[in-house]
Design a protein around this motif. Sequence first.
Motif, short mmCIF file in Angstrom:
data_model
loop_
_atom_site.label_atom_id
_atom_site.label_comp_id
_atom_site.label_asym_id
_atom_site.label_seq_id
_atom_site.Cartn_x
_atom_site.Cartn_y
_atom_site.Cartn_z
N UNK A 16 0.82 -1.21 0.00
CA UNK A 16 0.00 0.00 0.00
C UNK A 16 0.85 1.26 0.00
N UNK A 17 0.21 2.44 0.12
CA UNK A 17 0.97 3.70 0.12
C UNK A 17 2.00 3.72 1.25
N UNK A 18 3.15 4.39 1.03
CA UNK A 18 4.17 4.49 2.07
C UNK A 18 3.70 5.38 3.22
N UNK A 19 4.17 5.06 4.40
CA UNK A 19 3.98 5.95 5.55
C UNK A 19 4.94 7.14 5.38
N UNK A 20 4.73 8.17 6.20
CA UNK A 20 5.61 9.35 6.14
C UNK A 20 7.07 8.95 6.39
N UNK A 21 7.27 8.03 7.32
CA UNK A 21 8.62 7.59 7.64
C UNK A 21 9.25 6.84 6.45
N UNK A 22 8.46 5.96 5.84
CA UNK A 22 8.96 5.24 4.66
C UNK A 22 9.28 6.19 3.52
N UNK A 23 8.44 7.22 3.36
CA UNK A 23 8.67 8.22 2.30
C UNK A 23 10.01 8.92 2.51
N UNK A 24 10.30 9.29 3.75
CA UNK A 24 11.54 10.00 4.04
C UNK A 24 12.75 9.10 3.75
N UNK A 25 12.62 7.83 4.12
CA UNK A 25 13.70 6.87 3.84
C UNK A 25 13.91 6.70 2.34
N UNK A 26 12.81 6.57 1.64
CA UNK A 26 12.90 6.37 0.19
C UNK A 26 13.54 7.58 -0.48
N UNK A 27 13.06 8.77 -0.11
CA UNK A 27 13.53 9.99 -0.78
C UNK A 27 15.02 10.21 -0.57
N UNK A 28 15.58 9.62 0.50
CA UNK A 28 17.00 9.80 0.79
C UNK A 28 17.89 8.86 -0.03
N UNK A 29 17.30 7.89 -0.73
CA UNK A 29 18.12 6.95 -1.51
C UNK A 29 18.67 7.65 -2.75
N UNK A 30 19.93 7.34 -3.12
CA UNK A 30 20.52 8.01 -4.28
C UNK A 30 19.70 7.83 -5.57
N UNK A 31 19.04 6.68 -5.72
CA UNK A 31 18.32 6.41 -6.98
C UNK A 31 16.84 6.78 -6.89
#
Length: 191
Positions: A129-144
């Motif tokens: 399902x949709x990412x949580x706010x915490x998951x979004x922050x983790x994802x956005x920090x990935x180089x790719x």
Amino acid sequence: MMTSQTFLELFERRGALAYDGEPVTQLQHAWQCAGLARQAGASDALQLAAWLHDVGHLMTDLQGSPTERGIDDAHEDLAARALLPLFGPAVAEPVRLHVQAKRYLVAQKPGYGESLSADSIRSLALQGGPMTAEECAEFAALPAARDAQRLRVWDDLAKDGQLPWPASDQVLAELAALMARCLSQAPAGSA
Ligand SMILES: [Fe+2]
Ligand SMILES: [Fe+2]
């Protein structure tokens, strides 16, 4: 280890399989996705990621649209593991993250979730399902992360059953040429 030749053979043998309940084959979907990447001015590596983002579906024995049967085939991990030693992270990482990018975009981009096809919505639930706010922050920090989001948008659009399309041997020749360019650019032993 998979080689460029193995990827070509996968499309030769199984590229005519239907793409997840959509009006295109796996080969047409891959080619359309790479075409959108090229038109957007993407690097060779990101174009190749677009070409091969769903090749994991062809590496499993599951036929048709696994999500209709409630199965998540983890195709993004399967493909990324095969791509990394050959082409390096510039190709493998956007592929690995293209499913997570959907979960991210559904959470972050208003209207994105409504634009998805029925199969994409069905698989979203299976994929967490949709990412949580915490998951979004983790994802956005990935180089790719950014490349993965661009790839995702092309992926969603690459389902045009009406688009005229060249002979499949010509399409596979385009893939072979792009793989050769990426191999010459990939850092040696990049895994
Ligand atoms: Fe996919
Ligand atoms: Fe796809």
